[in-house]
Design a protein around this motif. Structure first.
Motif, mmCIF file in Angstrom:
data_model
loop_
_atom_site.group_PDB
_atom_site.id
_atom_site.type_symbol
_atom_site.label_atom_id
_atom_site.label_comp_id
_atom_site.label_asym_id
_atom_site.label_seq_id
_atom_site.Cartn_x
_atom_site.Cartn_y
_atom_site.Cartn_z
ATOM 1 N N CYS A 50 13.439 58.379 -21.076
ATOM 2 C CA CYS A 50 13.814 58.367 -22.492
ATOM 3 C C CYS A 50 15.126 57.592 -22.660
ATOM 4 C CB CYS A 50 13.975 59.802 -22.985
ATOM 5 S SG CYS A 50 14.567 59.921 -24.682
ATOM 6 N N PRO A 51 15.153 56.565 -23.519
ATOM 7 C CA PRO A 51 16.405 55.827 -23.721
ATOM 8 C C PRO A 51 17.446 56.624 -24.496
ATOM 9 C CG PRO A 51 14.679 54.937 -25.127
ATOM 10 C CD PRO A 51 14.038 55.977 -24.255
ATOM 11 N N GLY A 52 17.052 57.703 -25.144
ATOM 12 C CA GLY A 52 17.998 58.507 -25.905
ATOM 13 C C GLY A 52 18.870 59.394 -25.037
ATOM 14 N N CYS A 53 18.268 60.030 -24.031
ATOM 15 C CA CYS A 53 19.016 60.969 -23.192
ATOM 16 C C CYS A 53 19.036 60.562 -21.721
ATOM 17 C CB CYS A 53 18.424 62.370 -23.326
ATOM 18 S SG CYS A 53 16.732 62.509 -22.694
ATOM 19 N N GLN A 54 18.329 59.501 -21.381
ATOM 20 C CA GLN A 54 18.239 58.998 -20.012
ATOM 21 C C GLN A 54 17.579 59.983 -19.052
ATOM 22 O OE1 GLN A 54 18.957 55.759 -19.393
ATOM 23 N NE2 GLN A 54 19.345 55.699 -21.575
ATOM 24 N N GLN A 55 16.840 60.955 -19.576
ATOM 25 C CA GLN A 55 16.115 61.920 -18.748
ATOM 26 C C GLN A 55 14.649 61.513 -18.673
ATOM 27 O OE1 GLN A 55 17.700 64.542 -17.155
ATOM 28 N NE2 GLN A 55 19.506 63.479 -17.934
ATOM 29 N N GLU A 56 13.936 62.025 -17.659
ATOM 30 C CA GLU A 56 12.524 61.715 -17.522
ATOM 31 C C GLU A 56 11.684 62.457 -18.551
ATOM 32 O OE1 GLU A 56 11.304 62.605 -13.521
ATOM 33 O OE2 GLU A 56 11.512 60.511 -12.959
ATOM 34 N N ILE A 57 10.637 61.785 -18.991
ATOM 35 C CA ILE A 57 9.603 62.424 -19.788
ATOM 36 C C ILE A 57 8.470 62.679 -18.806
ATOM 37 C CG2 ILE A 57 7.981 62.193 -21.702
ATOM 38 C CD1 ILE A 57 9.946 60.155 -22.929
ATOM 39 N N LEU A 58 8.185 63.926 -18.536
ATOM 40 C CA LEU A 58 7.193 64.296 -17.532
ATOM 41 C C LEU A 58 5.778 64.151 -18.072
ATOM 42 C CD1 LEU A 58 8.955 67.512 -16.231
ATOM 43 C CD2 LEU A 58 9.047 65.220 -15.249
ATOM 44 N N PRO A 62 4.423 66.116 -24.753
ATOM 45 C CA PRO A 62 4.270 65.353 -26.001
ATOM 46 C C PRO A 62 5.537 64.547 -26.274
ATOM 47 C CG PRO A 62 3.739 67.669 -26.332
ATOM 48 C CD PRO A 62 4.340 67.554 -24.974
ATOM 49 N N HIS A 63 5.383 63.316 -26.740
ATOM 50 C CA HIS A 63 6.529 62.459 -27.029
ATOM 51 C C HIS A 63 6.107 61.367 -28.014
ATOM 52 C CE1 HIS A 63 4.497 60.459 -23.626
ATOM 53 N NE2 HIS A 63 5.019 59.326 -24.072
ATOM 54 N N VAL A 64 7.002 60.428 -28.298
ATOM 55 C CA VAL A 64 6.687 59.327 -29.207
ATOM 56 C C VAL A 64 6.935 57.998 -28.506
ATOM 57 C CG1 VAL A 64 7.175 60.608 -31.336
ATOM 58 C CG2 VAL A 64 8.996 59.337 -30.235
ATOM 59 N N VAL A 65 6.206 56.984 -28.934
ATOM 60 C CA VAL A 65 6.404 55.618 -28.469
ATOM 61 C C VAL A 65 6.834 54.823 -29.694
ATOM 62 C CG1 VAL A 65 5.354 53.605 -27.396
ATOM 63 C CG2 VAL A 65 4.603 55.884 -26.752
ATOM 64 N N CYS A 66 7.939 54.075 -29.564
ATOM 65 C CA CYS A 66 8.507 53.378 -30.713
ATOM 66 C C CYS A 66 8.803 51.929 -30.363
ATOM 67 C CB CYS A 66 9.815 54.041 -31.131
ATOM 68 S SG CYS A 66 9.675 55.809 -31.345
ATOM 69 N N TRP A 67 8.599 51.052 -31.345
ATOM 70 C CA TRP A 67 8.959 49.650 -31.203
ATOM 71 C C TRP A 67 9.153 49.054 -32.583
ATOM 72 C CZ3 TRP A 67 4.111 51.580 -30.471
ATOM 73 C CH2 TRP A 67 3.078 51.044 -31.226
ATOM 74 N N ARG A 68 9.891 47.957 -32.611
ATOM 75 C CA ARG A 68 10.086 47.253 -33.878
ATOM 76 C C ARG A 68 8.858 46.412 -34.152
ATOM 77 N NH1 ARG A 68 16.290 45.711 -34.776
ATOM 78 N NH2 ARG A 68 17.157 47.484 -33.665
ATOM 79 N N HIS A 79 11.617 61.203 -26.036
ATOM 80 C CA HIS A 79 11.372 62.599 -26.376
ATOM 81 C C HIS A 79 11.350 62.670 -27.903
ATOM 82 C CE1 HIS A 79 13.298 63.412 -22.351
ATOM 83 N NE2 HIS A 79 12.194 64.132 -22.271
ATOM 84 N N THR A 80 10.524 63.514 -28.454
ATOM 85 C CA THR A 80 10.419 63.610 -29.907
ATOM 86 C C THR A 80 11.757 63.989 -30.534
ATOM 87 O OG1 THR A 80 8.108 64.245 -29.645
ATOM 88 C CG2 THR A 80 9.121 64.680 -31.785
ATOM 89 N N THR A 81 12.464 64.937 -29.945
ATOM 90 C CA THR A 81 13.761 65.354 -30.505
ATOM 91 C C THR A 81 14.807 64.247 -30.368
ATOM 92 O OG1 THR A 81 14.306 66.474 -28.449
ATOM 93 C CG2 THR A 81 13.388 67.817 -30.204
ATOM 94 N N CYS A 82 14.780 63.509 -29.281
ATOM 95 C CA CYS A 82 15.735 62.399 -29.114
ATOM 96 C C CYS A 82 15.493 61.339 -30.182
ATOM 97 C CB CYS A 82 15.606 61.781 -27.727
ATOM 98 S SG CYS A 82 16.140 62.860 -26.378
ATOM 99 N N TRP A 83 14.227 61.036 -30.468
ATOM 100 C CA TRP A 83 13.925 60.044 -31.506
ATOM 101 C C TRP A 83 14.347 60.561 -32.885
ATOM 102 C CZ3 TRP A 83 13.311 55.210 -32.321
ATOM 103 C CH2 TRP A 83 12.776 54.764 -33.531
ATOM 104 N N THR A 84 14.103 61.829 -33.154
ATOM 105 C CA THR A 84 14.454 62.403 -34.450
ATOM 106 C C THR A 84 15.965 62.372 -34.675
ATOM 107 O OG1 THR A 84 12.549 63.863 -34.301
ATOM 108 C CG2 THR A 84 14.241 64.473 -35.882
ATOM 109 N N ARG A 85 16.728 62.607 -33.627
ATOM 110 C CA ARG A 85 18.193 62.660 -33.732
ATOM 111 C C ARG A 85 18.860 61.337 -33.381
ATOM 112 N NH1 ARG A 85 18.589 68.465 -30.690
ATOM 113 N NH2 ARG A 85 17.514 69.618 -32.329
ATOM 114 N N ARG A 86 18.095 60.285 -33.272
ATOM 115 C CA ARG A 86 18.586 58.984 -32.817
ATOM 116 C C ARG A 86 19.733 58.452 -33.668
ATOM 117 N NH1 ARG A 86 16.934 53.776 -34.166
ATOM 118 N NH2 ARG A 86 17.372 52.284 -32.521
#
Length: 95
Positions: A50-58, A62-68, A79-86
């Motif tokens: 995860c680029p938000g927290c630098q932790q592994e997504i196992l 459940p998570h999200v994939v994002c791109w411009r 991680h869903t919470t990392c993206w929400t709080r980005r």
């Protein structure tokens, strides 16, 4: 007396079903529009960082994939919470 082992070929395991992912949505953020795809735990089969927290997504998380828009090669798994709080945290340069 010892038991004999059967020499029959074991049946092969069936292949995994195709991954089911959520629909893509467009989210407007301070740094532009992002395409966001939600991934269910059943569809998450690999490890990601995860680029938000630098932790592994196992796997199975459940998570999200994002791109411009038009930058699908630069998509990242969050991680869903990392993206929400980005918008409330410091992001490394380039993100």
């Amino acid at each position: 007396m010892t038991r004999r082992r059967s020499r029959r070929a074991r049946p092969e395991r069936p292949p995994l079903p195709p991954a089911v992912v959520g629909a893509e949505t467009i989210e407007q953020r301070a740094d532009g529009d992002w395409i966001v795809r939600r991934i269910s735990g059943a569809a998450a089969r690999k490890y990601y960082r995860c680029p938000g927290c630098q932790q592994e997504i196992l796997p199975a998380t459940p998570h999200v994939v994002c791109w411009r828009d038009d930058h699908i090669a630069e998509r990242r798994h969050w991680h869903t919470t990392c993206w929400t709080r980005r918008d409330r945290r410091t992001i490394p340069p380039g993100w």
